[in-house]
Design a protein around this motif. Structure first.
Motif, mmCIF file in Angstrom:
data_model
loop_
_atom_site.group_PDB
_atom_site.id
_atom_site.type_symbol
_atom_site.label_atom_id
_atom_site.label_comp_id
_atom_site.label_asym_id
_atom_site.label_seq_id
_atom_site.Cartn_x
_atom_site.Cartn_y
_atom_site.Cartn_z
ATOM 1 N N GLY A 69 136.567 -2.505 44.338
ATOM 2 C CA GLY A 69 137.155 -1.476 43.491
ATOM 3 C C GLY A 69 136.974 -0.105 44.108
ATOM 4 N N VAL A 70 136.787 0.893 43.250
ATOM 5 C CA VAL A 70 136.575 2.262 43.697
ATOM 6 C C VAL A 70 135.079 2.524 43.720
ATOM 7 C CG1 VAL A 70 137.012 4.693 43.181
ATOM 8 C CG2 VAL A 70 138.783 3.001 42.738
ATOM 9 N N LEU A 85 134.150 10.743 36.549
ATOM 10 C CA LEU A 85 135.224 10.437 37.479
ATOM 11 C C LEU A 85 136.500 10.214 36.692
ATOM 12 C CD1 LEU A 85 136.172 9.721 40.384
ATOM 13 C CD2 LEU A 85 135.656 7.357 39.819
ATOM 14 N N MET A 86 137.515 11.015 36.990
ATOM 15 C CA MET A 86 138.824 10.865 36.362
ATOM 16 C C MET A 86 139.772 10.287 37.408
ATOM 17 S SD MET A 86 138.643 12.068 33.245
ATOM 18 C CE MET A 86 140.331 12.330 32.808
ATOM 19 N N LEU A 87 140.402 9.169 37.080
ATOM 20 C CA LEU A 87 141.402 8.563 37.950
ATOM 21 C C LEU A 87 142.764 8.787 37.309
ATOM 22 C CD1 LEU A 87 139.590 5.233 38.829
ATOM 23 C CD2 LEU A 87 139.930 7.185 40.315
ATOM 24 N N PHE A 88 143.557 9.687 37.892
ATOM 25 C CA PHE A 88 144.882 10.006 37.381
ATOM 26 C C PHE A 88 145.922 9.242 38.184
ATOM 27 C CE2 PHE A 88 142.679 13.910 36.102
ATOM 28 C CZ PHE A 88 143.062 13.962 34.775
ATOM 29 N N CYS A 89 146.808 8.572 37.482
ATOM 30 C CA CYS A 89 147.935 7.883 38.115
ATOM 31 C C CYS A 89 149.189 8.719 37.833
ATOM 32 C CB CYS A 89 148.087 6.468 37.557
ATOM 33 S SG CYS A 89 149.421 5.552 38.330
ATOM 34 N N PRO A 90 149.685 9.468 38.813
ATOM 35 C CA PRO A 90 150.844 10.338 38.570
ATOM 36 C C PRO A 90 152.090 9.579 38.128
ATOM 37 C CG PRO A 90 149.822 10.878 40.673
ATOM 38 C CD PRO A 90 149.178 9.621 40.173
ATOM 39 N N ALA A 91 152.218 8.308 38.505
ATOM 40 C CA ALA A 91 153.413 7.542 38.160
ATOM 41 C C ALA A 91 153.417 7.076 36.710
ATOM 42 C CB ALA A 91 153.535 6.326 39.079
ATOM 43 N N ASN A 92 152.215 6.866 36.134
ATOM 44 C CA ASN A 92 152.139 6.339 34.772
ATOM 45 C C ASN A 92 150.844 6.807 34.122
ATOM 46 O OD1 ASN A 92 152.161 4.873 32.410
ATOM 47 N ND2 ASN A 92 152.717 2.946 33.384
ATOM 48 N N ALA A 93 150.959 7.619 33.089
ATOM 49 C CA ALA A 93 149.781 8.171 32.425
ATOM 50 C C ALA A 93 148.959 7.102 31.708
ATOM 51 C CB ALA A 93 150.207 9.247 31.430
ATOM 52 N N HIS A 95 147.877 4.429 32.969
ATOM 53 C CA HIS A 95 146.927 3.849 33.913
ATOM 54 C C HIS A 95 145.744 4.764 34.201
ATOM 55 C CE1 HIS A 95 150.301 1.134 35.721
ATOM 56 N NE2 HIS A 95 149.995 0.815 34.481
ATOM 57 N N ASP A 96 145.716 5.960 33.601
ATOM 58 C CA ASP A 96 144.610 6.896 33.814
ATOM 59 C C ASP A 96 143.307 6.302 33.306
ATOM 60 O OD1 ASP A 96 146.535 8.566 34.752
ATOM 61 O OD2 ASP A 96 146.420 10.006 33.101
ATOM 62 N N ARG A 97 142.217 6.568 34.017
ATOM 63 C CA ARG A 97 140.887 6.079 33.632
ATOM 64 C C ARG A 97 139.879 7.212 33.725
ATOM 65 N NH1 ARG A 97 143.444 2.844 31.714
ATOM 66 N NH2 ARG A 97 143.715 0.681 32.256
ATOM 67 N N LYS A 98 138.936 7.193 32.802
ATOM 68 C CA LYS A 98 137.841 8.167 32.797
ATOM 69 C C LYS A 98 136.545 7.373 32.782
ATOM 70 C CE LYS A 98 135.950 11.867 29.966
ATOM 71 N NZ LYS A 98 136.165 12.660 28.742
ATOM 72 N N VAL A 99 135.692 7.630 33.769
ATOM 73 C CA VAL A 99 134.438 6.898 33.908
ATOM 74 C C VAL A 99 133.295 7.905 33.933
ATOM 75 C CG1 VAL A 99 133.104 5.329 35.349
ATOM 76 C CG2 VAL A 99 135.587 5.096 35.234
ATOM 77 N N VAL A 100 132.325 7.727 33.050
ATOM 78 C CA VAL A 100 131.147 8.577 33.039
ATOM 79 C C VAL A 100 130.149 7.998 34.035
ATOM 80 C CG1 VAL A 100 129.243 9.450 31.652
ATOM 81 C CG2 VAL A 100 131.523 9.277 30.663
ATOM 82 N N VAL A 101 129.713 8.833 34.950
ATOM 83 C CA VAL A 101 128.748 8.407 35.965
ATOM 84 C C VAL A 101 127.360 8.747 35.445
ATOM 85 C CG1 VAL A 101 127.984 8.719 38.342
ATOM 86 C CG2 VAL A 101 130.420 8.807 37.793
ATOM 87 N N PRO A 102 126.567 7.734 35.146
ATOM 88 C CA PRO A 102 125.246 7.999 34.575
ATOM 89 C C PRO A 102 124.278 8.547 35.614
ATOM 90 C CG PRO A 102 125.504 5.669 34.974
ATOM 91 C CD PRO A 102 126.821 6.308 35.325
ATOM 92 N N ALA A 103 123.282 9.272 35.128
ATOM 93 C CA ALA A 103 122.204 9.716 36.011
ATOM 94 C C ALA A 103 121.410 8.468 36.363
ATOM 95 C CB ALA A 103 121.340 10.742 35.307
ATOM 96 N N GLN A 114 139.408 -4.947 38.857
ATOM 97 C CA GLN A 114 140.117 -5.595 37.755
ATOM 98 C C GLN A 114 140.512 -4.599 36.665
ATOM 99 O OE1 GLN A 114 137.394 -6.518 39.469
ATOM 100 N NE2 GLN A 114 136.452 -8.212 38.386
ATOM 101 N N GLU A 115 139.799 -3.492 36.555
ATOM 102 C CA GLU A 115 140.084 -2.494 35.515
ATOM 103 C C GLU A 115 141.208 -1.548 35.904
ATOM 104 O OE1 GLU A 115 136.554 -0.383 34.464
ATOM 105 O OE2 GLU A 115 135.411 -2.207 34.072
ATOM 106 N N LEU A 116 141.677 -1.608 37.158
ATOM 107 C CA LEU A 116 142.667 -0.654 37.649
ATOM 108 C C LEU A 116 143.957 -1.364 38.036
ATOM 109 C CD1 LEU A 116 140.266 1.332 39.976
ATOM 110 C CD2 LEU A 116 141.017 1.988 37.699
ATOM 111 N N SER A 117 145.066 -0.716 37.792
ATOM 112 C CA SER A 117 146.371 -1.226 38.214
ATOM 113 C C SER A 117 146.661 -0.725 39.624
ATOM 114 C CB SER A 117 147.461 -0.733 37.272
ATOM 115 O OG SER A 117 147.208 -1.173 35.960
#
Length: 142
Positions: A69-70, A85-93, A95-103, A114-117
């Motif tokens: 994955g990423v 971490l914000m994953l923006f998909c310009p082609a389709n909103a 598919h956008d994902r927001k992931v909180v990176v824990p300390a 598997q979570e990403l198109s």
């Protein structure tokens, strides 16, 4: 048919073409990168400070794509107090994902494939560390 009638017919056809063109353009779906684009523009000076803070780092985070994955790898990941971490998909909103990176004490964070198109993404990683905010952006292709 004389010249006057052909001129009228050409104006009518031109008007019909313009009306059709306007109708097609109005029905087009325009998806911005962010829903609150204008509010983000007002906070642009904060963004400039984050970029300057990131440039001053010796070692910067690396965002890569592999079969799992990423991945975000950063030696100082354990000293991050807050990360996102914000994953923006310009082609389709959708598919956008927001992931909180824990300390965490680890040096690697993985977002499963598997979570990403499939498609192109803009990865925007913001984090806070030692009282300062930082920002890095990468273009990824899955």
């Amino acid at each position: 048919m004389n010249w006057g009638k052909w001129i009228i017919v050409s104006f009518v056809l031109f008007a019909a073409f313009i009306a059709t063109l306007v109708t097609v353009c109005v029905r087009q779906d325009v998806s911005l990168v962010s829903k609150d684009y204008y509010q983000e523009e007002l906070k642009f000076q904060d963004q400039i400070m984050r970029l300057e803070n990131t440039e001053s780092l010796r070692v910067k985070p690396v965002i890569t794509v592999n079969q799992q994955g990423v991945e975000i790898s950063y030696p100082e990941l354990s000293s991050i107090t807050h990360g996102e971490l914000m994953l923006f998909c310009p082609a389709n909103a959708h598919h956008d994902r927001k992931v909180v990176v824990p300390a965490a004490s680890e040096r690697l964070v993985v977002i499963p494939a598997q979570e990403l198109s499939a498609g192109m993404y803009k990865a925007r990683f913001t984090w806070s560390m030692r009282g300062k905010d930082y920002y890095i952006e990468e273009t990824l292709s899955l």
